[in-house]
Design a protein around this motif. Structure first.
Motif, PDB file in Angstrom:
ATOM      1  N   ASP A   1      -2.385 120.988  68.296  1.00  0.00           N
ATOM      2  CA  ASP A   1      -3.789 121.388  68.383  1.00  0.00           C
ATOM      3  C   ASP A   1      -4.627 120.279  69.017  1.00  0.00           C
ATOM      4  O   ASP A   1      -5.501 120.544  69.852  1.00  0.00           O
ATOM      5  CB  ASP A   1      -4.345 121.737  66.996  1.00  0.00           C
ATOM      6  N   TRP A   2      -4.360 119.026  68.626  1.00  0.00           N
ATOM      7  CA  TRP A   2      -5.068 117.891  69.202  1.00  0.00           C
ATOM      8  C   TRP A   2      -4.791 117.800  70.712  1.00  0.00           C
ATOM      9  O   TRP A   2      -5.712 117.627  71.514  1.00  0.00           O
ATOM     10  CB  TRP A   2      -4.662 116.589  68.495  1.00  0.00           C
ATOM     11  N   LEU A   3      -3.525 117.931  71.098  1.00  0.00           N
ATOM     12  CA  LEU A   3      -3.176 117.878  72.514  1.00  0.00           C
ATOM     13  C   LEU A   3      -3.910 118.950  73.312  1.00  0.00           C
ATOM     14  O   LEU A   3      -4.422 118.688  74.402  1.00  0.00           O
ATOM     15  CB  LEU A   3      -1.673 118.074  72.709  1.00  0.00           C
ATOM     16  N   ASN A   4      -3.959 120.139  72.743  1.00  0.00           N
ATOM     17  CA  ASN A   4      -4.575 121.262  73.459  1.00  0.00           C
ATOM     18  C   ASN A   4      -6.085 121.146  73.599  1.00  0.00           C
ATOM     19  O   ASN A   4      -6.666 121.782  74.474  1.00  0.00           O
ATOM     20  CB  ASN A   4      -4.206 122.584  72.791  1.00  0.00           C
ATOM     21  N   GLN A   5      -6.723 120.337  72.761  1.00  0.00           N
ATOM     22  CA  GLN A   5      -8.177 120.198  72.870  1.00  0.00           C
ATOM     23  C   GLN A   5      -8.588 118.997  73.722  1.00  0.00           C
ATOM     24  O   GLN A   5      -9.767 118.785  73.956  1.00  0.00           O
ATOM     25  CB  GLN A   5      -8.825 120.127  71.477  1.00  0.00           C
ATOM     26  N   LEU A   6      -7.620 118.222  74.218  1.00  0.00           N
ATOM     27  CA  LEU A   6      -7.953 117.083  75.067  1.00  0.00           C
ATOM     28  C   LEU A   6      -8.607 117.562  76.355  1.00  0.00           C
ATOM     29  O   LEU A   6      -8.202 118.586  76.914  1.00  0.00           O
ATOM     30  CB  LEU A   6      -6.694 116.273  75.401  1.00  0.00           C
ATOM     31  N   PRO A   7      -9.613 116.830  76.836  1.00  0.00           N
ATOM     32  CA  PRO A   7     -10.249 117.233  78.099  1.00  0.00           C
ATOM     33  C   PRO A   7      -9.249 117.115  79.245  1.00  0.00           C
ATOM     34  O   PRO A   7      -8.354 116.274  79.230  1.00  0.00           O
ATOM     35  CB  PRO A   7     -11.400 116.229  78.257  1.00  0.00           C
ATOM     36  N   ASP A   8      -9.419 117.971  80.213  1.00  0.00           N
ATOM     37  CA  ASP A   8      -8.567 117.961  81.407  1.00  0.00           C
ATOM     38  C   ASP A   8      -7.085 118.125  81.076  1.00  0.00           C
ATOM     39  O   ASP A   8      -6.221 117.610  81.790  1.00  0.00           O
ATOM     40  CB  ASP A   8      -8.768 116.683  82.231  1.00  0.00           C
ATOM     41  N   THR A   9      -6.804 118.810  79.995  1.00  0.00           N
ATOM     42  CA  THR A   9      -5.408 119.009  79.638  1.00  0.00           C
ATOM     43  C   THR A   9      -4.788 120.063  80.547  1.00  0.00           C
ATOM     44  O   THR A   9      -5.412 121.051  80.888  1.00  0.00           O
ATOM     45  CB  THR A   9      -5.256 119.395  78.147  1.00  0.00           C
ATOM     46  N   ASP A  10      -3.572 119.799  80.966  1.00  0.00           N
ATOM     47  CA  ASP A  10      -2.855 120.758  81.804  1.00  0.00           C
ATOM     48  C   ASP A  10      -1.536 121.161  81.141  1.00  0.00           C
ATOM     49  O   ASP A  10      -0.568 121.485  81.784  1.00  0.00           O
ATOM     50  CB  ASP A  10      -2.606 120.194  83.201  1.00  0.00           C
ATOM     51  N   MET A  11      -1.542 121.114  79.815  1.00  0.00           N
ATOM     52  CA  MET A  11      -0.338 121.403  79.048  1.00  0.00           C
ATOM     53  C   MET A  11      -0.351 122.831  78.514  1.00  0.00           C
ATOM     54  O   MET A  11      -0.040 123.075  77.362  1.00  0.00           O
ATOM     55  CB  MET A  11      -0.211 120.394  77.910  1.00  0.00           C
ATOM     56  N   VAL A  12      -0.694 123.766  79.356  1.00  0.00           N
ATOM     57  CA  VAL A  12      -0.849 125.157  78.960  1.00  0.00           C
ATOM     58  C   VAL A  12       0.435 125.720  78.369  1.00  0.00           C
ATOM     59  O   VAL A  12       0.401 126.468  77.400  1.00  0.00           O
ATOM     60  CB  VAL A  12      -1.293 126.009  80.171  1.00  0.00           C
ATOM     61  N   ASP A  13       1.568 125.333  78.927  1.00  0.00           N
ATOM     62  CA  ASP A  13       2.850 125.893  78.499  1.00  0.00           C
ATOM     63  C   ASP A  13       3.487 125.128  77.346  1.00  0.00           C
ATOM     64  O   ASP A  13       4.584 125.468  76.912  1.00  0.00           O
ATOM     65  CB  ASP A  13       3.825 125.932  79.673  1.00  0.00           C
ATOM     66  N   LEU A  14       2.840 124.109  76.861  1.00  0.00           N
ATOM     67  CA  LEU A  14       3.405 123.303  75.790  1.00  0.00           C
ATOM     68  C   LEU A  14       3.398 124.081  74.482  1.00  0.00           C
ATOM     69  O   LEU A  14       2.375 124.603  74.061  1.00  0.00           O
ATOM     70  CB  LEU A  14       2.605 122.003  75.633  1.00  0.00           C
ATOM     71  N   THR A  15       4.563 124.167  73.855  1.00  0.00           N
ATOM     72  CA  THR A  15       4.682 124.829  72.558  1.00  0.00           C
ATOM     73  C   THR A  15       5.129 123.805  71.527  1.00  0.00           C
ATOM     74  O   THR A  15       5.617 122.721  71.879  1.00  0.00           O
ATOM     75  CB  THR A  15       5.721 125.965  72.611  1.00  0.00           C
ATOM     76  N   LEU A  16       5.005 124.166  70.281  1.00  0.00           N
ATOM     77  CA  LEU A  16       5.456 123.280  69.220  1.00  0.00           C
ATOM     78  C   LEU A  16       6.964 123.059  69.323  1.00  0.00           C
ATOM     79  O   LEU A  16       7.441 121.934  69.159  1.00  0.00           O
ATOM     80  CB  LEU A  16       5.073 123.844  67.847  1.00  0.00           C
ATOM     81  N   ASP A  17       7.706 124.100  69.635  1.00  0.00           N
ATOM     82  CA  ASP A  17       9.160 123.950  69.790  1.00  0.00           C
ATOM     83  C   ASP A  17       9.499 122.970  70.904  1.00  0.00           C
ATOM     84  O   ASP A  17      10.379 122.121  70.743  1.00  0.00           O
ATOM     85  CB  ASP A  17       9.821 125.300  70.066  1.00  0.00           C
ATOM     86  N   SER A  18       8.815 123.068  72.042  1.00  0.00           N
ATOM     87  CA  SER A  18       9.103 122.148  73.136  1.00  0.00           C
ATOM     88  C   SER A  18       8.671 120.724  72.787  1.00  0.00           C
ATOM     89  O   SER A  18       9.362 119.760  73.142  1.00  0.00           O
ATOM     90  CB  SER A  18       8.450 122.609  74.442  1.00  0.00           C
TER      91      SER A  18
END
Length: 118
Positions: free
Chosen positions: A19-36
């Protein structure tokens, strides 16, 4: 192969980290899942122990340093880090697998270099 006089802990991020990663500005980790995120995790060598609780106690002692290291591996801007880096928060953000046996399968000497001080 050689037994190593250490134990190992594998630090596995949980949902609050994602959740923290996904709220970072300019994040491009759209496909990042918890499993990955949990598929290639940090492994930390620990002192040898008799009782697994000793390994957990060691993780407790260095939890803030581990927390900062994990955050910095994704974003070095400390102003974007969560404010609460307490022991309780660490255990809410990470699972830790502790293993008592470490075997070195490489005949070459191990090269040590200091991790960055956070």
């Amino acid at each position: 192969m050689y037994f190593v006089d250490r134990a190992v802990a594998v630090i596995k991020p949980k949902q609050p980290f994602l959740d923290w990663l996904n709220q970072l500005p300019d994040t491009d980790m759209v496909d990042l899942t918890l499993d990955s995120l949990r598929s290639d995790c940090t492994a930390i060598l620990l002192p040898e122990f008799v009782d697994p609780e000793e390994g957990v106690a060691h993780i407790d002692e260095i939890s803030e340093q581990l927390f900062k290291m994990e955050l910095a591996s994704w974003d070095e801007d400390e102003s974007l880090w969560p404010k609460d880096l307490s022991l309780k928060a660490f255990w809410e953000w990470f699972d830790v697998e502790i293993h008592s046996t470490v075997i070195d399968s490489v005949d070459d000497d191990i090269t040590n270099s200091p991790a960055s001080e956070l």
